[in-house]
Design a protein around this motif. Structure first.
Motif, short mmCIF file in Angstrom:
data_model
loop_
_atom_site.label_atom_id
_atom_site.label_comp_id
_atom_site.label_asym_id
_atom_site.label_seq_id
_atom_site.Cartn_x
_atom_site.Cartn_y
_atom_site.Cartn_z
N TRP A 73 0.85 -1.19 0.00
CA TRP A 73 0.00 0.00 0.00
C TRP A 73 0.88 1.24 0.00
N ILE A 76 7.88 3.22 2.46
CA ILE A 76 8.75 4.33 2.82
C ILE A 76 10.05 3.74 3.30
N PHE A 185 -8.52 5.74 20.28
CA PHE A 185 -7.22 6.30 20.61
C PHE A 185 -6.29 5.20 21.15
N ILE A 192 0.33 1.09 16.67
CA ILE A 192 1.63 1.71 16.44
C ILE A 192 2.68 1.10 17.36
N ALA A 196 6.03 -0.79 16.26
CA ALA A 196 7.37 -0.34 16.67
C ALA A 196 8.16 -1.48 17.29
N MET B 320 10.39 8.03 7.91
CA MET B 320 8.94 7.94 7.84
C MET B 320 8.27 9.17 8.45
N THR B 323 8.52 11.95 5.99
CA THR B 323 7.61 11.71 4.86
C THR B 323 6.18 12.01 5.30
N ALA B 389 -4.02 9.12 6.21
CA ALA B 389 -2.75 8.60 5.71
C ALA B 389 -1.59 9.42 6.27
N PHE B 392 -1.31 9.16 10.22
CA PHE B 392 -0.86 7.83 10.60
C PHE B 392 0.64 7.68 10.37
N LEU B 393 1.11 8.17 9.23
CA LEU B 393 2.55 8.08 8.96
C LEU B 393 3.35 8.91 9.96
N PHE B 395 2.49 9.60 13.06
CA PHE B 395 2.49 8.90 14.34
C PHE B 395 3.42 7.69 14.29
N LEU B 396 3.27 6.92 13.23
CA LEU B 396 4.08 5.71 13.11
C LEU B 396 5.57 6.06 13.06
N PHE B 399 6.72 7.57 16.54
CA PHE B 399 6.77 6.60 17.63
C PHE B 399 7.97 5.67 17.48
N SER B 400 8.21 5.22 16.25
CA SER B 400 9.28 4.23 16.07
C SER B 400 10.62 4.88 15.70
N VAL B 412 2.19 9.66 21.74
CA VAL B 412 0.90 9.30 22.31
C VAL B 412 0.13 10.56 22.71
N ILE B 415 -1.37 11.86 19.70
CA ILE B 415 -2.55 11.10 19.24
C ILE B 415 -3.80 11.57 19.98
#
Lengths: 623, 484
Positions: A73, A76, A185, A192, A196, B320, B323, B389, B392-393, B395-396, B399-400, B412, B415
């Protein structure tokens, strides 16, 4: 062999129906609303046929699972987020339940929504909902699942607020979205977090890698996060307050979304991610406690409501609590078995309530009564569903409820006792509804409709009800729990155990008490109400949770509290400082400007004073 | 060197403006059609560039470099990477929309469209300049059309708001100028693609913060945000669209292109503090938004909250998260542009903008209600829209990222913003569109066909990016890969 395209088509066909209705039939064929209903029904029928094909394929497939390759989908760097579908026994059961109930509800809706100004919009949203719900159960990874999870929430919002000109409907819609989003939430954070830690969204992969890579504490947190999403969606305590208000939507919507499918998505989610929960005893206990408590807590409020749909709403919350209890007790099979049975009998109860409303124009049971005579088919269907939910042998509800009770007994006896009390309460409130609505003589009609205007609903509404009534009897006989990996019980063999008898006797007592109070009038409900007045007020006011959340927390603490302070801070401190600096600059300019008068005399005077001052300084400080 | 696509795109709106200014006695219709055709051609050309962009090569493409001021080593140097290209596309898209939503302007029409086109050239120049002086030139010149557009065609306290915008921008511009001078005197070059100072000496830190503050004012970051609600409230619709849609993105773009890319060491050292400001912007902005009663102010404040996500993504410094931040800039540009266009429509039809005075409009204007709702749902990050989209990117990625301690906690907290966002959006929709229709709005009309063109275009973009974000992320990722 089941082709992948067919799997995608299961949920994309109803989505396509949504697109066709909103882009073509609504703008260009507005005067022919029936087209939209036909498109919706045709699309959901095709989904049903494809789902049956999927079911047959899953039964034949090795390991009861059809594995399909996911598709990329978003990519990155080294990370790829995929989308994909997977069909196993859990998904297959859900697909059948969703498509069957949805199809019945759509057929029924043709009669119920007849003449409504928003007919196209109604079927467009119903199509989108069905497609999203099917997508939710087909998704093989958490991102795609979350996407559809939110989309069913959107459809719920749109359909609760379907009659948006009514302020209560508009409010209820917003409330439903916001309360569920609080749970979401946690769900989003958990997705996530899991990514991670493990680097994957794929559910089947998470089954394996999550327990290996995550510490026990981390796993518990992830499970609790997922569960918080389920709590919101399935209206479990403490996020239960939105579902009773959601009854503002059209009744077929309540039947499909707020009884049979979407609210059960929380149960499905926990079942789908069950291997993560199973690794964490704390998470399992949390699920069991929340479920068991919600079951009795919601049932207690259902005892006193006078609006037929609200009783059913509390009943739904309570039954979802049962399912959660089943999951917490470790039995996915019986939780989903109950989900399926509940979907049939509860949607039937709602459709019955809608049929009653169609005749009487009200949902208030105090203005009903005696409808048995005028609406025999509705009465028969409603009675069957009530017996089924009360757990009377051999109807559908009996089988799954007993399975859950059995597992609760095995894991946490306290919750088992609560669940047993709930059995009694369930039978009581359901038969209170039956006697108040169909028994006695007609009490309404003062201004709205008189008794001779009462009529049975048209066939297009009755036929789906009859089909669901048949399912409410028989769906418990299907080997669903066995298919899902649980144990099955023999049809008569089950009666040789003591446990079913205890629950049957409790249910019988509940029905008897309802009969005594609302049919035979041995006990006066008013007298009972006065006797337990304090308790009655607590239940009638729903334990004041709405007040606590909305008036106290949302408005007093946040909107008119903290946020007001922040707004004040923004206007007077942040912006005030900016304007203050500007003002100070202008003021300073104003003062300095006076020095430049342009008058030669003033400058001359200033020079003179200056020279004097310098001279004085020289004179004073001179050595 | 090839065909000078970028120069043509950048200066096409300016050429349109000059042509308009010289055209002998044009009718209002001629003015509109001329402006439309120039904006449209610029948009089409940027799409062509988007498709011609070589995905396998990455880096800066369509580069054009000509000596400009040899004595200070300044060049006329244009080029785009994935980041610049995305912003270029956003600018021409919203530039086109801005012309379309200005159709009803009938005061000093020629002048208005001239300035609108000049504004577009400035923005396009900012996103495609690779020379610091050229960049600064476009950056500063943008102030002229903006000031005039707000103070002449605005409403309410327009002089106050325009002046506030002017002072804030000049202040920010001065810092950027100082920063660029420091960079130039320490490196001897103005070529953005060449400069990279990995150290964290006081002088490099000073450069970083001078530039950062200039961009933070534009973004706007708490506590430098109060010019934004005022400017929005009093600006005409199209200017609000450009302001929220593109102008504030200059801040985020500048942070990535100059701060993060040129001073990675300092960016890394100060990331925890700057990310904290991001989270404050998100939550504080959302909380204050909930209290607003003027539709335009409400959306303006929501921009502060949403741009906080951009800031968070930028200073989590992972591929990420950056981006995601860039996608969020594009997505927010389209969504907020649409929201302001919708507020403009509601105001045109009802002559009201205060929420308590509106209500029950959905009955009378179903199309406006539907599109406004779609824009609102996209703003609250509903899956299937670009808002989801992008967020979400972010946050993802954040977070990581592991960029600094407690980055997970920051994320968090961020969020939580989506819950408050859902609150103010849905509450606003409820109070404006739902409930019983008010008698005074019996006669109001829905959007007409001409008005539907820009808003449906934006809806299509929001859904397209929402369903298949890879269209943009594939390109953005190429740009970001060259930065981190």
């Amino acid at each position: 062999m089941f082709p992948e395209a067919a799997g995608w088509a299961i949920f994309l066909v109803p989505v396509l129906s949504f697109a066709i209705i909103s882009l073509i039939t609504r703008p260009f064929f507005n005067s022919r609303p029936r087209i939209s209903a036909y498109i919706t029904i045709a699309s959901i029928s095709s989904s049903l046929i494809l789902s049956l094909w999927a079911l047959v394929s899953v039964i034949q497939a090795p390991g009861h699972a059809i594995l399909l390759e996911p598709h990329d989908w978003v990519t990155i760097g080294s990370t790829t987020i995929q989308v994909g579908i997977a069909i196993d026994s859990l998904t297959a059961v859900m697909l059948i339940v969703i498509t069957v109930v949805s199809l019945m509800v759509q057929i029924y809706s043709q009669g119920y929504m007849h003449g409504d100004g928003g007919y196209h919009r109604y079927f467009a949203f119903m199509s989108l909902f069905t497609g999203s719900m099917l997508g939710l159960v087909l998704a093989s990874n958490l991102v795609m699942l979350y996407v559809f999870w939110e989309l069913v929430g959107l459809c719920s919002y749109l359909l609760i607020g379907f009659w948006f000109h009514r302020p209560e409907a508009a409010r209820a819609a917003v409330k439903a979205f916001l309360v569920t989003r609080i749970g979401d939430f946690g769900f989003l954070a958990a997705i996530i977090f899991l990514y991670a830690k493990t680097g994957t969204f794929d559910i089947a992969e998470l089954y394996v890698v999550a327990p290996a890579l995550l510490s026990a504490t981390a796993l518990t947190w992830a499970a609790i996060g997922i569960f918080s999403g389920a709590v919101g969606k399935s209206a479990q305590f403490p996020l239960h307050t939105w579902l009773p208000d959601a009854m503002e939507g059209p009744t077929p919507v309540s039947a499909l979304i707020h009884a049979a499918t979407m609210v059960a998505a929380g149960v499905y989610l926990v079942a789908r991610t069950f291997p993560l929960f199973a690794q964490s005893p704390q998470a399992m206990t949390t699920v069991a406690i929340i479920g068991g408590f919600t079951a009795i807590f919601a049932a207690s409020m259902g005892l006193v409501m006078t609006d037929i749909k609200r009783v059913l709403a509390y009943s739904t919350i309570s039954q979802l609590g049962y399912m959660m209890l089943g999951l917490g007790a470790g039995s996915v099979a019986f939780a989903i078995f109950h989900l399926a049975n509940h979907a049939f009998f509860k949607s039937l109860l709602f459709l019955g309530a809608g049929s009653v409303n169609h005749a009487t124009g009200t949902f208030d049971m105090r203005e009903m009564g005696g409808l048995k005579k005028y609406m025999p088919w509705t009465y028969a269907a409603f009675l069957i569903a009530s017996l089924s939910i009360a757990g009377i042998w051999p109807l559908a509800g009996f089988w799954s409820k007993d399975g859950i009770l059995l597992h609760a007994w095995g894991s946490t006896p306290v919750l088992f006792y609560l669940a047993m009390i709930t059995v009694f309460m369930t039978a009581f409130y359901m038969f209170r509804v039956v006697f108040l609505t169909f028994g006695g003589s007609y009490r309404g009609g003062s201004e709205a409709r008189s008794a001779h205007a009462l009529h049975e609903s048209p066939k297009v509404m009755l036929i789906p009800m009859v089909i669901l009534a048949i399912l409410s009897i028989t769906s418990g006989w299907l080997p669903i729990s066995g298919f899902l990996g649980g144990e099955s019980m023999g049809f008569f063999e089950v009666l040789s155990h003591p446990m079913p008898w205890v629950s049957l006797i409790l249910a019988g007592l509940g029905i008897l008490l309802a009969y005594a109070m609302y049919s035979a009038k041995w006990l006066s409900p008013e007298a009972v109400g006065r006797r337990f007045q304090a308790l009655y007020r607590v239940l009638w006011n729903k334990y004041w949770f709405d007040e606590l959340y909305e008036r106290v927390f949302i408005f007093s603490v946040l909107v008119d509290g903290l946020f007001l302070v922040l707004q004040w801070f923004d206007t007077y401190i942040v912006d005030g400082l900016v304007n203050g600096v500007a003002g100070a600059t202008i003021a300073a300019g104003g003062i300095l400007r006076r020095l430049q008068t342009g008058q030669l005399q003033v400058y001359g005077l200033a020079i003179f004073i200056g020279v004097l001052a310098i001279a004085a300084c020289l004179f004073i400080f001179a050595p | 060197m090839g065909f000078p696509y970028l120069s043509i795109i950048v200066f096409l709106p300016l050429a349109g403006a000059i042509l308009l200014a010289l055209w002998p006695r044009p009718s209002a219709r001629t003015v509109r059609l001329l402006s439309l055709s120039f904006a449209l051609v610029a948009f089409i050309l940027s799409i062509v560039v988007f498709f011609l962009f070589d995905r396998s090569a990455g880096g800066f493409q369509f580069v054009q470099m000509v000596d400009w001021i040899p004595s200070i080593n300044a060049h006329y140097f244009l080029g785009v990477d994935g980041l610049g290209l995305t912003m270029l596309l956003l600018t021409t898209l919203l530039g086109l929309v801005a012309v379309l939503v200005s159709w009803g302007i009938n005061m000093r029409v020629r002048e208005y469209f001239c300035w609108l086109l000049v504004l577009e050239t400035c923005l396009l120049g900012v996103f495609s300049s690779l020379d610091l002086i050229l960049f600064l030139l476009f950056w500063e010149f943008e102030l002229v059309p903006m000031y005039l557009l707000i103070s002449i065609w605005g409403t309410g306290r327009k002089d106050y708001s325009a002046m506030k915008y002017l002072i804030y921008t000049i202040l920010g511009g001065a810092m950027i100028l100082a920063g660029i001078l420091l960079v130039y005197f320490n490196t001897g070059t103005l070529d953005m693609t060449q400069i990279q100072l990995t150290g964290t000496t006081p002088i490099i830190t000073t450069m970083f913060f001078l530039l950062f503050l200039g961009f933070a004012i534009k973004l706007p970051m708490f506590p430098f945000h109060t010019w934004l609600p005022d400017a929005h409230t009093d600006a005409p619709t199209a200017v609000s669209v450009m302001l929220a849609g593109v102008l504030i993105k200059m801040g985020g773009y500048g942070m990535i292109r100059l701060c993060v890319s040129m001073f990675p060491g300092v960016a890394h050292d100060y990331a925890p503090i700057l990310a904290a400001f991001a989270v404050v912007s998100v939550l504080y902005g959302a909380a204050v938004t909930l209290r607003q009663t003027d539709l335009k102010r409400l959306i303006a404040y929501s921009s502060i909250s949403h741009m906080g996500y951009v800031l968070l993504g930028i200073f989590c410094l992972s591929e990420m998260s950056l981006t995601g931040a860039t996608l969020q800039m594009f997505s927010h540009g389209v969504i907020t542009g649409l929201l302001f266009a919708m507020v403009g429509l509601v105001y045109d039809k009802t002559h009201h903008r205060l929420i308590p005075e509106l209500g029950g409009l959905a009955r009378r204007m179903p199309v406006i209600a539907a599109v406004f709702s779609i824009a609102g749902l996209a703003a609250l990050g509903l899956p299937g829209t670009s808002g989801f989209a992008a967020e979400f990117l972010v946050f993802l990625g954040s977070f990581s990222s592991g960029a600094f301690r407690f980055v997970e906690l920051y994320t968090v907290l961020g969020i939580i913003g989506i819950v408050i966002t859902a609150g103010y959006i849905l509450w606003m929709l409820q109070r404006v569109f739902f409930g019983p229709p008010k008698a005074e709005y019996e006669e109001v009309e829905d959007a007409n066909r001409l008005e539907m063109v820009p808003i449906f275009t934006l809806v299509a973009v929001i859904l397209l990016i929402g369903v298949y974000p890879a269209i943009l992320t594939n390109v953005i990722g190429l740009g970001i890969a060259g930065i981190v």
